[in-house]
Write an enzyme that holds these catalytic residues in place. Structure first.
Site, PDB file in Angstrom:
ATOM      1  N   ARG A 120      12.748  11.221   1.981  1.00 32.22           N
ATOM      2  CA  ARG A 120      13.936  10.392   2.198  1.00 32.22           C
ATOM      3  C   ARG A 120      13.598   9.103   2.910  1.00 32.22           C
ATOM      4  NH1 ARG A 120      17.855  13.710   5.216  1.00 32.22           N
ATOM      5  NH2 ARG A 120      18.503  14.334   3.141  1.00 32.22           N
ATOM      6  N   TYR A 121      12.676   9.197   3.882  1.00 33.06           N
ATOM      7  CA  TYR A 121      12.317   8.030   4.690  1.00 33.06           C
ATOM      8  C   TYR A 121      11.042   7.408   4.130  1.00 33.06           C
ATOM      9  CZ  TYR A 121      15.592  10.129   8.033  1.00 33.06           C
ATOM     10  OH  TYR A 121      16.688  10.655   8.637  1.00 33.06           O
ATOM     11  N   ARG A 124       7.480   9.098   5.703  1.00 34.11           N
ATOM     12  CA  ARG A 124       7.285  10.493   6.096  1.00 34.11           C
ATOM     13  C   ARG A 124       8.035  11.436   5.163  1.00 34.11           C
ATOM     14  NH1 ARG A 124      10.765   7.650   9.023  1.00 34.11           N
ATOM     15  NH2 ARG A 124      12.461   8.548  10.229  1.00 34.11           N
ATOM     16  N   CYS A 133      12.151  33.378   8.270  1.00 34.82           N
ATOM     17  CA  CYS A 133      12.113  33.107   9.708  1.00 34.82           C
ATOM     18  C   CYS A 133      11.986  34.433  10.447  1.00 34.82           C
ATOM     19  CB  CYS A 133      13.399  32.417  10.166  1.00 34.82           C
ATOM     20  SG  CYS A 133      13.745  30.905   9.255  1.00 34.82           S
ATOM     21  N   CYS A 137      19.387  32.004  12.336  1.00 38.17           N
ATOM     22  CA  CYS A 137      20.426  31.328  13.121  1.00 38.17           C
ATOM     23  C   CYS A 137      21.651  31.169  12.227  1.00 38.17           C
ATOM     24  CB  CYS A 137      19.928  29.959  13.564  1.00 38.17           C
ATOM     25  SG  CYS A 137      18.231  30.008  14.186  1.00 38.17           S
ATOM     26  N   CYS A 140      22.407  27.879  10.313  1.00 41.72           N
ATOM     27  CA  CYS A 140      21.245  27.214   9.709  1.00 41.72           C
ATOM     28  C   CYS A 140      21.643  26.214   8.622  1.00 41.72           C
ATOM     29  CB  CYS A 140      20.276  28.241   9.136  1.00 41.72           C
ATOM     30  SG  CYS A 140      18.858  27.469   8.323  1.00 41.72           S
ATOM     31  N   ARG A 142      19.822  25.014   6.400  1.00 38.16           N
ATOM     32  CA  ARG A 142      19.199  25.327   5.117  1.00 38.16           C
ATOM     33  C   ARG A 142      19.536  26.726   4.659  1.00 38.16           C
ATOM     34  NH1 ARG A 142      14.253  22.785   6.963  1.00 38.16           N
ATOM     35  NH2 ARG A 142      15.191  20.721   6.831  1.00 38.16           N
ATOM     36  N   ASP A 301      25.502  20.490  11.455  1.00 37.50           N
ATOM     37  CA  ASP A 301      25.754  20.038  10.084  1.00 37.50           C
ATOM     38  C   ASP A 301      26.923  20.796   9.457  1.00 37.50           C
ATOM     39  OD1 ASP A 301      23.642  18.200  10.162  1.00 37.50           O
ATOM     40  OD2 ASP A 301      22.190  19.753   9.621  1.00 37.50           O
ATOM     41  N   ASP A 338      23.011  14.040  11.415  1.00 38.10           N
ATOM     42  CA  ASP A 338      22.304  13.946  10.140  1.00 38.10           C
ATOM     43  C   ASP A 338      23.433  13.761   9.120  1.00 38.10           C
ATOM     44  OD1 ASP A 338      20.345  13.988   8.203  1.00 38.10           O
ATOM     45  OD2 ASP A 338      19.362  15.781   8.985  1.00 38.10           O
ATOM     46  N   LYS A 345      19.231  10.838   9.618  1.00 37.47           N
ATOM     47  CA  LYS A 345      19.625  11.016  11.020  1.00 37.47           C
ATOM     48  C   LYS A 345      20.080   9.691  11.607  1.00 37.47           C
ATOM     49  CE  LYS A 345      16.325  14.756  11.562  1.00 37.47           C
ATOM     50  NZ  LYS A 345      15.602  14.603  10.275  1.00 37.47           N
TER      51      LYS A 345
HETATM   52  C1  LIG Z   1      14.411  14.923  10.069  1.00 38.88           C
HETATM   53  C2  LIG Z   1      13.693  14.517   8.884  1.00 38.88           C
HETATM   54  C3  LIG Z   1      12.487  13.816   8.988  1.00 38.88           C
HETATM   55  C4  LIG Z   1      11.885  13.424  10.321  1.00 38.88           C
HETATM   56  O1  LIG Z   1      12.695  12.498  10.990  1.00 38.88           O
HETATM   57  P1  LIG Z   1      12.305  11.953  12.446  1.00 38.88           P
HETATM   58  O2  LIG Z   1      13.453  11.117  12.864  1.00 38.88           O
HETATM   59  O3  LIG Z   1      11.021  11.189  12.276  1.00 38.88           O
HETATM   60  O4  LIG Z   1      12.101  13.141  13.318  1.00 38.88           O
HETATM   61  C5  LIG Z   1      11.843  13.451   7.829  1.00 38.88           C
HETATM   62  N1  LIG Z   1      12.384  13.744   6.614  1.00 38.88           N
HETATM   63  C6  LIG Z   1      13.538  14.400   6.493  1.00 38.88           C
HETATM   64  C7  LIG Z   1      14.081  14.655   5.132  1.00 38.88           C
HETATM   65  C8  LIG Z   1      14.236  14.825   7.613  1.00 38.88           C
HETATM   66  O5  LIG Z   1      15.375  15.489   7.489  1.00 38.88           O
HETATM   67  S1  SF4 Z   2      17.594  27.064  12.028  1.00 35.58           S
HETATM   68 FE1  SF4 Z   2      17.310  28.018  10.002  1.00 35.58          FE
HETATM   69  S2  SF4 Z   2      15.207  27.570   9.451  1.00 35.58           S
HETATM   70 FE2  SF4 Z   2      15.369  27.244  11.664  1.00 35.58          FE
HETATM   71  S3  SF4 Z   2      14.790  29.239  12.575  1.00 35.58           S
HETATM   72 FE3  SF4 Z   2      17.012  29.216  12.385  1.00 35.58          FE
HETATM   73  S4  SF4 Z   2      17.395  30.227  10.415  1.00 35.58           S
HETATM   74 FE4  SF4 Z   2      15.227  29.606  10.416  1.00 35.58          FE
END
Ligand SMILES: *Cc1c(COP(=O)(O)O)cnc(C)c1O
Ligand code: SF4
Length: 378
Positions: A120-121, A124, A133, A137, A140, A142, A301, A338, A345
């Site tokens: 996305r960025y 990175r 996991c 949580c 979560c 995801r 989220d 986010d 973010k």
């Molecule tokens: C959070 C995230 C990152 C890292 O973001 P930072 O602000 O550098 O910590 C990189 N890619 C994705 C898709 C993310 O969600």
């Molecule tokens: S937030 Fe989601 S991915 Fe992270 S430890 Fe908890 S359940 Fe696992």
């Protein structure tokens, strides 16, 4: 040594497993084999509320339930409002879905450039290596793929993902996440990190992991050796409440830090769990004692079935306002949202800038007093 938050207040030990030998208790494999997963596993030790019992049914097609004996001990076994209990024991309210909620609340699927790689960025990537996991949580982000309760069928393609990273020279930062990447074997982690270290443009690798919190026993010398197979690995842990800071977690963090791995923390702002200045202050002080820099505080989220755990973003802003200036600058995390639908973010801050005109920046300090700083003309 630590005058403010005496170390004697930190939880530790075997709790209801006092008859288990230390050799087993301290073995992460024993902890994994003995995780509590079924409703009946929990009912051996605690009385579940009606809402929690409904939660186990709601969880079946949302996100699996699991917790290590180590972390289960930290829950208040007699109080359903326990801030740790609410993070891992499901609530019937998980079956409530509000219209603003989404399966993929931060829009990761649309930025997936290879299986498990979210780009996305500009410089990175997020690299997902597992959907498992040590504990799950309830909020979560995801949960669409984590634990596979929703039948997503996540199959990481490690070779393909590393090929993508290798062929994109703009990628200098790889964030390895999941699920929890420290669920992988030492051998697998060694292999991934060694391959990343052969890519000259990858200069920074970090893990996002809650394993130190759920399973500090996993932080073994051989894991650390595997992590050192890349020369610049950082770890972001995920602690939400001061009661998660135990002697065991502190030792695990000190072990990582003294082996040269810098540590940050990401918390999620959660209703009735850490949504007050006093709780957050105790948490971030404990993080500093553990040599962990509070990195981000996330607005929760808009994940399906999480409305009972969310608070308004203004609560987060007020918490930062209550911390900034009142305690160590190092201890203050950046509050971020986010953004839904892939916006990434976005930092949000209390209003310290009260006015800008051609002559002055008018600033407000932590006590609300106003100060002027003159504009600089070139
Ligand atoms: C959070 C995230 C990152 C890292 O973001 P930072 O602000 O550098 O910590 C990189 N890619 C994705 C898709 C993310 O969600
Ligand atoms: S937030 Fe989601 S991915 Fe992270 S430890 Fe908890 S359940 Fe696992």
């Amino acid at each position: 040594m630590y005058p403010i938050d005496s170390l004697t207040n930190w939880a530790s030990g075997k709790g209801v497993w006092s008859d288990i030998p230390d050799s087993e208790w301290k073995d992460w494999r024993w902890q994994m084999r003995n995780r509590l997963q079924k409703k009946s596993d929990f009912e051996k030790f605690i009385t579940l509320t009606d809402d929690e019992i409904l939660g186990f049914t709601a969880a079946e097609d949302k996100l699996s339930v699991a917790v290590t004996p180590y972390f289960f001990n930290l829950l208040d076994h007699n109080n359903p409002n326990c801030p740790l209990r609410k993070q891992i024991i499901p609530s019937g309210k998980e079956s409530l879905e509000s219209p603003e909620e989404m399966l993929d609340p931060v829009g990761e699927e649309s930025s997936m450039v290879a299986p498990g790689v979210v780009h996305r960025y500009p410089d990175r990537v997020l690299f997902l290596v597992t959907d498992r996991c040590a504990a799950y949580c309830r909020y979560c982000t995801r949960s669409r793929l984590v634990s596979n309760a929703q039948g997503y069928g996540f199959h990481p393609q490690i070779d393909q993902s590393i090929d993508y990273i290798a062929s994109n020279e703009t990628i200098r930062d790889v964030l390895i996440s999941g699920g929890d990447p420290l669920m992988l074997s030492d051998e697998k982690l060694f292999s991934i990190l060694s391959r990343l270290s052969e890519i000259p443009h990858v200069e920074f690798v970090r893990f996002g992991s809650r394993i130190p919190v759920f399973l500090p026993q996993r932080i073994t010398n051989s894991l650390i050796k595997a992590l050192k197979s890349h020369s610049n690995v950082w770890i972001s842990i995920h602690v939400n409440h001061p009661n998660e800071c135990t002697t065991e977690l502190r030792e695990a963090c000190h072990k990582l830090a003294s082996s040269g791995i810098p540590l940050g923390n990401q918390s999620v702002l959660l209703r009735g769990i850490n949504d007050s200045v006093s709780t957050m202050k105790q948490l971030i002080h404990r993080l500093l004692i553990m040599k962990v820099k509070p990195y981000y505080l996330y607005q929760c989220d808009l994940v399906k079935g999480s409305s009972h755990l969310r608070v308004d973003p203004s609560v987060g802003i007020d918490i930062i306002k209550g911390l900034r200036g009142h305690t160590t600058g190092y201890a203050i995390p950046q509050f971020v949202i986010d953004a839904p639908n892939g916006g990434g973010k976005i930092p949000i801050n209390p209003d310290y800038l009260s006015d800008v005109n051609n002559e002055f920046f008018t600033l407000k300090n932590f006590e609300g007093k106003k100060f002027q700083y003159p504009r600089v003309s070139n």
